[in-house]
Design a protein around this motif. Structure first.
Motif, PDB file in Angstrom:
ATOM      1  N   ILE A 141      10.834   3.911   8.500  1.00  0.00           N
ATOM      2  CA  ILE A 141      12.083   3.605   7.781  1.00  0.00           C
ATOM      3  C   ILE A 141      11.900   3.866   6.293  1.00  0.00           C
ATOM      4  CG2 ILE A 141      13.688   1.772   7.107  1.00  0.00           C
ATOM      5  CD1 ILE A 141      13.311   0.508   9.814  1.00  0.00           C
ATOM      6  N   TYR A 142      10.774   3.418   5.739  1.00  0.00           N
ATOM      7  CA  TYR A 142      10.534   3.656   4.313  1.00  0.00           C
ATOM      8  C   TYR A 142      10.624   5.143   3.987  1.00  0.00           C
ATOM      9  CZ  TYR A 142       8.346  -1.022   4.580  1.00  0.00           C
ATOM     10  OH  TYR A 142       8.087  -2.355   4.794  1.00  0.00           O
ATOM     11  N   ARG A 143      10.002   5.973   4.840  1.00  0.00           N
ATOM     12  CA  ARG A 143      10.031   7.424   4.586  1.00  0.00           C
ATOM     13  C   ARG A 143      11.450   7.962   4.697  1.00  0.00           C
ATOM     14  NH1 ARG A 143       5.267   7.130   7.801  1.00  0.00           N
ATOM     15  NH2 ARG A 143       6.463   7.726   9.664  1.00  0.00           N
ATOM     16  N   ARG A 144      12.195   7.463   5.671  1.00  0.00           N
ATOM     17  CA  ARG A 144      13.534   7.991   5.931  1.00  0.00           C
ATOM     18  C   ARG A 144      14.509   7.652   4.813  1.00  0.00           C
ATOM     19  NH1 ARG A 144      13.434   6.765  10.921  1.00  0.00           N
ATOM     20  NH2 ARG A 144      14.485   4.746  10.873  1.00  0.00           N
ATOM     21  N   ILE A 145      14.368   6.465   4.229  1.00  0.00           N
ATOM     22  CA  ILE A 145      15.366   6.042   3.236  1.00  0.00           C
ATOM     23  C   ILE A 145      14.901   6.239   1.799  1.00  0.00           C
ATOM     24  CG2 ILE A 145      16.264   4.351   4.873  1.00  0.00           C
ATOM     25  CD1 ILE A 145      14.966   2.135   3.274  1.00  0.00           C
ATOM     26  N   ALA A 146      13.669   6.705   1.616  1.00  0.00           N
ATOM     27  CA  ALA A 146      13.105   6.804   0.265  1.00  0.00           C
ATOM     28  C   ALA A 146      13.978   7.621  -0.671  1.00  0.00           C
ATOM     29  CB  ALA A 146      11.700   7.385   0.322  1.00  0.00           C
ATOM     30  N   ASP A 147      14.579   8.694  -0.171  1.00  0.00           N
ATOM     31  CA  ASP A 147      15.373   9.585  -1.022  1.00  0.00           C
ATOM     32  C   ASP A 147      16.874   9.397  -0.832  1.00  0.00           C
ATOM     33  OD1 ASP A 147      13.065  10.768  -2.089  1.00  0.00           O
ATOM     34  OD2 ASP A 147      12.901  12.097  -0.349  1.00  0.00           O
ATOM     35  N   GLN A 148      17.265   8.349  -0.089  1.00  0.00           N
ATOM     36  CA  GLN A 148      18.685   8.099   0.121  1.00  0.00           C
ATOM     37  C   GLN A 148      19.189   7.105  -0.922  1.00  0.00           C
ATOM     38  OE1 GLN A 148      19.511   6.918   4.146  1.00  0.00           O
ATOM     39  NE2 GLN A 148      18.187   8.473   5.041  1.00  0.00           N
ATOM     40  N   PRO A 149      20.445   7.252  -1.342  1.00  0.00           N
ATOM     41  CA  PRO A 149      20.975   6.295  -2.322  1.00  0.00           C
ATOM     42  C   PRO A 149      21.117   4.910  -1.700  1.00  0.00           C
ATOM     43  CG  PRO A 149      22.712   7.726  -1.503  1.00  0.00           C
ATOM     44  CD  PRO A 149      21.431   8.280  -0.966  1.00  0.00           C
ATOM     45  N   LYS A 186       0.825  -1.215   0.000  1.00  0.00           N
ATOM     46  CA  LYS A 186       0.000   0.000   0.000  1.00  0.00           C
ATOM     47  C   LYS A 186       0.859   1.265   0.000  1.00  0.00           C
ATOM     48  CE  LYS A 186      -3.788  -2.259   2.483  1.00  0.00           C
ATOM     49  NZ  LYS A 186      -4.605  -2.281   3.730  1.00  0.00           N
ATOM     50  N   LEU A 187       2.084   1.145   0.526  1.00  0.00           N
ATOM     51  CA  LEU A 187       2.984   2.298   0.620  1.00  0.00           C
ATOM     52  C   LEU A 187       3.977   2.357  -0.533  1.00  0.00           C
ATOM     53  CD1 LEU A 187       3.775   2.059   4.457  1.00  0.00           C
ATOM     54  CD2 LEU A 187       2.198   3.661   3.344  1.00  0.00           C
ATOM     55  N   GLY A 188       3.914   1.388  -1.441  1.00  0.00           N
ATOM     56  CA  GLY A 188       4.872   1.355  -2.544  1.00  0.00           C
ATOM     57  C   GLY A 188       6.288   1.081  -2.093  1.00  0.00           C
ATOM     58  N   ALA A 189       6.425   0.293  -1.006  1.00  0.00           N
ATOM     59  CA  ALA A 189       7.744   0.071  -0.401  1.00  0.00           C
ATOM     60  C   ALA A 189       8.167  -1.388  -0.431  1.00  0.00           C
ATOM     61  CB  ALA A 189       7.739   0.581   1.046  1.00  0.00           C
ATOM     62  N   SER A 190       7.583  -2.184  -1.299  1.00  0.00           N
ATOM     63  CA  SER A 190       7.883  -3.616  -1.308  1.00  0.00           C
ATOM     64  C   SER A 190       9.336  -3.918  -1.645  1.00  0.00           C
ATOM     65  CB  SER A 190       6.961  -4.346  -2.289  1.00  0.00           C
ATOM     66  OG  SER A 190       5.627  -4.268  -1.865  1.00  0.00           O
ATOM     67  N   ASP A 191       9.979  -3.069  -2.448  1.00  0.00           N
ATOM     68  CA  ASP A 191      11.379  -3.314  -2.800  1.00  0.00           C
ATOM     69  C   ASP A 191      12.264  -3.257  -1.565  1.00  0.00           C
ATOM     70  OD1 ASP A 191      10.713  -3.667  -5.416  1.00  0.00           O
ATOM     71  OD2 ASP A 191      11.461  -1.730  -6.103  1.00  0.00           O
ATOM     72  N   ASP A 247      20.700  -4.985  11.096  1.00  0.00           N
ATOM     73  CA  ASP A 247      20.066  -3.693  11.344  1.00  0.00           C
ATOM     74  C   ASP A 247      19.061  -3.514  10.211  1.00  0.00           C
ATOM     75  OD1 ASP A 247      19.863  -0.692  10.576  1.00  0.00           O
ATOM     76  OD2 ASP A 247      20.596  -0.625  12.636  1.00  0.00           O
ATOM     77  N   ILE A 248      17.778  -3.452  10.531  1.00  0.00           N
ATOM     78  CA  ILE A 248      16.751  -3.497   9.489  1.00  0.00           C
ATOM     79  C   ILE A 248      16.867  -2.330   8.529  1.00  0.00           C
ATOM     80  CG2 ILE A 248      14.266  -3.304   9.080  1.00  0.00           C
ATOM     81  CD1 ILE A 248      13.822  -5.217  11.373  1.00  0.00           C
ATOM     82  N   GLU A 249      17.130  -1.142   9.032  1.00  0.00           N
ATOM     83  CA  GLU A 249      17.252  -0.003   8.120  1.00  0.00           C
ATOM     84  C   GLU A 249      18.433  -0.193   7.183  1.00  0.00           C
ATOM     85  OE1 GLU A 249      17.867   4.860   8.206  1.00  0.00           O
ATOM     86  OE2 GLU A 249      16.909   3.836   9.904  1.00  0.00           O
ATOM     87  N   ARG A 250      19.535  -0.689   7.701  1.00  0.00           N
ATOM     88  CA  ARG A 250      20.726  -0.912   6.877  1.00  0.00           C
ATOM     89  C   ARG A 250      20.427  -1.958   5.794  1.00  0.00           C
ATOM     90  NH1 ARG A 250      25.157  -2.594   3.871  1.00  0.00           N
ATOM     91  NH2 ARG A 250      27.115  -2.482   5.006  1.00  0.00           N
TER      92      ARG A 250
END
Length: 290
Positions: free
Chosen positions: A253-261, A159-164, A214-217
């Motif tokens: 996490i999805y929001r935080r990393i969406a624009d990070q390489p 729903k958030l377009g974050a499946s990748d 680390d899940i975000e990593r």
């Protein structure tokens, strides 16, 4: 060669939820021999590398008649001890039905077996990968609950377009994850269990990075489709993996990393905490790959 069992819509004979009859009687004598050869080779080689939960769960597969597993026979053994059942699917299926199956304790397994020329290495996940590599771990209560939580998280991620991002967590845990047992590293990921060469490399080779999960990593880290991974993530136990999945606010996490390489597979990250415990012994003769 690109994977061929990839579908955007259910092909003929496949239900709307992407399941299909296994049609076990259609498998040939040659396919039964391929399965048994793979099973005998891998199961004999993994002692000392695979985690206890995998080795214990492997006994379920050993109780089946020789050759390609009959899913009806397999489910009669699996469901009473785990609550899970295996469902046949044509190959790669879309995210939503995949997540829905996991959330409801149904494990999708490809209904095809690698051809003889790919017996040492399949170019796409086949039935051997899915059944041998993953089904034994379903008998571990904490790990099976993690898969359910992952499926539920996947439905929210869709729903958030974050499946990748969530897909990277799957790859670095369910496919290529490492766990610490009695102070020593062991493998539990299905991609490792179905590939002895990568199992040995992941656990004993000096080159790969081994990092505490680390899940975000993980969600920022790309991965290889066609060669050994350069980075592996380590968990202290499957209870820890389950808690991290249930307690982490994935949406933030999805929001935080969406624009990070994205990080390349071999890249370091300032927050990395390297695993510095014991590794299994290198096999006799120093062979790390086969």
């Amino acid at each position: 060669m690109a994977a061929t069992h990839i579908f955007d819509a259910p092909p003929e004979g496949v239900a709307a939820d992407w399941t299909m009859p296994q049609d076990w009687t259609a498998f040939t004598a040659e396919q039964h021999e391929i399965w048994q050869s793979l099973f005998d080779r891998q199961s004999a080689a993994l002692d000392g590398y695979a985690c206890r939960s995998f080795l214990g769960g492997l006994d379920i597969l050993r109780r089946l008649k020789p050759g390609v597993p009959d899913f009806a026979e397999l489910n009669a053994l699996l469901k009473p001890v785990s609550g899970w059942e295996v469902v046949a699917v044509p190959g790669w299926i879309p995210n939503r039905p995949f997540f829905e199956h996991l959330a409801n304790r149904r494990f999708p397994a490809a209904n095809f077996l690698r051809p003889p020329e790919q017996i040492a290495y399949s170019e796409e996940p086949d039935m051997f990968h899915d059944i041998f590599g993953h089904v034994p771990m379903l008998a571990d209560p904490a790990f099976s609950d993690f898969l359910v939580a992952y499926g539920q998280a996947g439905l929210r991620a869709e729903k958030l377009g974050a499946s990748d991002f969530l897909g990277r967590l799957w790859l670095y845990t369910v496919e290529f994850g490492l766990v610490v047992e009695e102070g020593e590293l062991r493998a539990f990921g299905g991609g490792l269990m179905s590939s002895l060469a990568e199992t040995v490399s992941a656990l004993t080779a000096p080159e790969p990075r081994r990092i505490w999960l680390d899940i975000e990593r993980v969600m920022r880290t790309k991965y290889h489709f066609d060669r050994l991974q350069q980075t592996y993530f380590v968990v202290a136990g499957f209870g820890d993996l389950l808690r991290a999945t249930e307690e982490t606010d994935f949406a933030s996490i999805y929001r935080r990393i969406a624009d990070q390489p994205a990080l390349d597979p071999g890249d370091g990250w300032p927050g990395d905490l390297a695993y510095e415990g014991r590794l299994p012994a290198v096999p006799a003769g120093g062979e790390r790959r086969s």
